[in-house]
Design an enzyme around this catalytic site. Structure first.
Site, mmCIF file in Angstrom:
data_model
loop_
_atom_site.group_PDB
_atom_site.id
_atom_site.type_symbol
_atom_site.label_atom_id
_atom_site.label_comp_id
_atom_site.label_asym_id
_atom_site.label_seq_id
_atom_site.Cartn_x
_atom_site.Cartn_y
_atom_site.Cartn_z
ATOM 1 N N SER A 146 -5.318 -1.836 11.742
ATOM 2 C CA SER A 146 -5.850 -2.934 10.935
ATOM 3 C C SER A 146 -7.190 -3.378 11.477
ATOM 4 C CB SER A 146 -4.890 -4.123 10.941
ATOM 5 O OG SER A 146 -5.438 -5.232 10.264
ATOM 6 N N VAL A 185 -5.674 -7.014 1.674
ATOM 7 C CA VAL A 185 -5.140 -6.316 0.514
ATOM 8 C C VAL A 185 -4.067 -7.195 -0.115
ATOM 9 C CG1 VAL A 185 -3.988 -4.219 -0.309
ATOM 10 C CG2 VAL A 185 -5.616 -4.087 1.598
ATOM 11 N N ILE A 224 0.831 -1.205 0.000
ATOM 12 C CA ILE A 224 0.000 0.000 0.000
ATOM 13 C C ILE A 224 0.868 1.257 0.000
ATOM 14 C CG2 ILE A 224 -1.824 1.266 1.205
ATOM 15 C CD1 ILE A 224 -2.736 -1.365 2.429
ATOM 16 N N LYS A 241 -1.565 -4.574 16.217
ATOM 17 C CA LYS A 241 -2.462 -3.671 15.509
ATOM 18 C C LYS A 241 -3.578 -3.157 16.422
ATOM 19 C CE LYS A 241 -0.478 -3.278 11.569
ATOM 20 N NZ LYS A 241 0.042 -1.954 11.138
ATOM 21 N N ASP A 291 14.686 2.302 9.296
ATOM 22 C CA ASP A 291 14.139 1.032 9.777
ATOM 23 C C ASP A 291 13.443 1.300 11.107
ATOM 24 O OD1 ASP A 291 13.599 -1.504 10.709
ATOM 25 O OD2 ASP A 291 15.666 -2.235 10.574
ATOM 26 N N TYR A 325 0.555 -10.446 15.402
ATOM 27 C CA TYR A 325 0.249 -9.300 14.539
ATOM 28 C C TYR A 325 -1.004 -8.572 15.017
ATOM 29 C CZ TYR A 325 -1.110 -6.731 10.319
ATOM 30 O OH TYR A 325 -1.493 -5.750 9.436
#
Length: 244
Positions: free
Chosen positions: A134, A179, A17, A151, A58, A147
């Site tokens: 998310s 996505v 994205i 989020k 980073d 994950y």
């Protein structure tokens, strides 16, 4: 926000994205700064985006973000900062790789906290700070850890910032569904309502031009997840056990 001539910094721009956003904004005449770990990919994308500035960093190494912020602070004020950067390697809790989990927490959460701490002073009054959470952060999903946990924390962080930084800075929370990217290519299950990165970028840019705090898409999927989130646990956990 009209994007022509605007100075916009995208963190996590080298793929997915983030790269789609860079291309879309370049077409609309934005002046871009592009950051990610992959310096080679950034250089290629910068050339594609009309000579956008490449600024490798980073988020897993907070000193690189601090250095980038210091460089930009000497040169310009920004109209928007968009942070899409994240690591993705979901698993069941009993199967978590501690090293990978630590890396995800370091980038997805601690890195985002550093963005929230260091970047707002770069924004002009009325500028936008756009953070990617998310739909996975709405409710604990089977097989989604760690994950989903990071989020969920980012979603919460953006809610906090929306009040702490107002009215000088407008905070936007982006909550994508599925996505098509190199990260979701790791999934072994059928992903409902999946869209392309280009479609996701279009949704983000539309959301940045509106007053709403949250930008979520595709809505036929995200509204269903919002409904699950507000159900009593007796119902929502029963539904999630069926997914498991």
């Amino acid at each position: 926000m009209a994007f022509a001539g605007r100075r916009i910094w995208i963190i996590g721009a080298s793929a997915g994205i983030g790269a789609a956003l860079a291309r879309a904004l370049a077409r609309q005449g934005a002046r871009l700064i592009l950051s990610a770990r992959d310096g080679d990919a950034l250089e290629l994308l910068s050339a594609e985006c009309g000579g956008a500035q490449a600024l490798p960093l980073d988020l897993g190494r907070p000193e690189t973000l601090a250095t980038a912020v210091a460089q930009l602070a000497l040169k310009m004020q920004l109209d928007a900062i968009i942070c899409t950067a994240a690591l993705y390697n979901p698993s069941r809790v009993a199967e978590i790789d501690p090293t990978q989990a630590e890396a995800m927490v370091r980038v997805n959460l601690l890195g985002m906290i550093e963005v929230a701490r260091l970047c707002p002073p770069l924004l002009r009054d009325g500028g936008q700070l756009v953070l990617f959470g998310s739909v996975a952060g709405y409710i604990g999903l089977p097989g989604g850890q760690p994950y989903s946990a990071t989020k969920a924390a980012v979603n919460n962080l953006a809610e906090t910032l929306a009040t702490e930084l107002a009215p000088r800075v407008t905070v936007k929370l982006v909550c994508p569904g599925f996505v098509q990217t190199r990260l979701t290519a790791r999934n072994t299950f059928t992903m409902p309502a999946i869209i392309t990165a280009e479609q996701a970028a279009e949704a983000v840019l539309r959301g940045m031009q509106r007053r709403r705090f949250e930008i979520h898409f595709p809505r036929r999927f995200t509204w269903a997840m919002k409904l699950v989130r507000v159900l009593p646990y007796a119902l929502s956990l029963r539904l999630l056990r069926r997914l498991s």
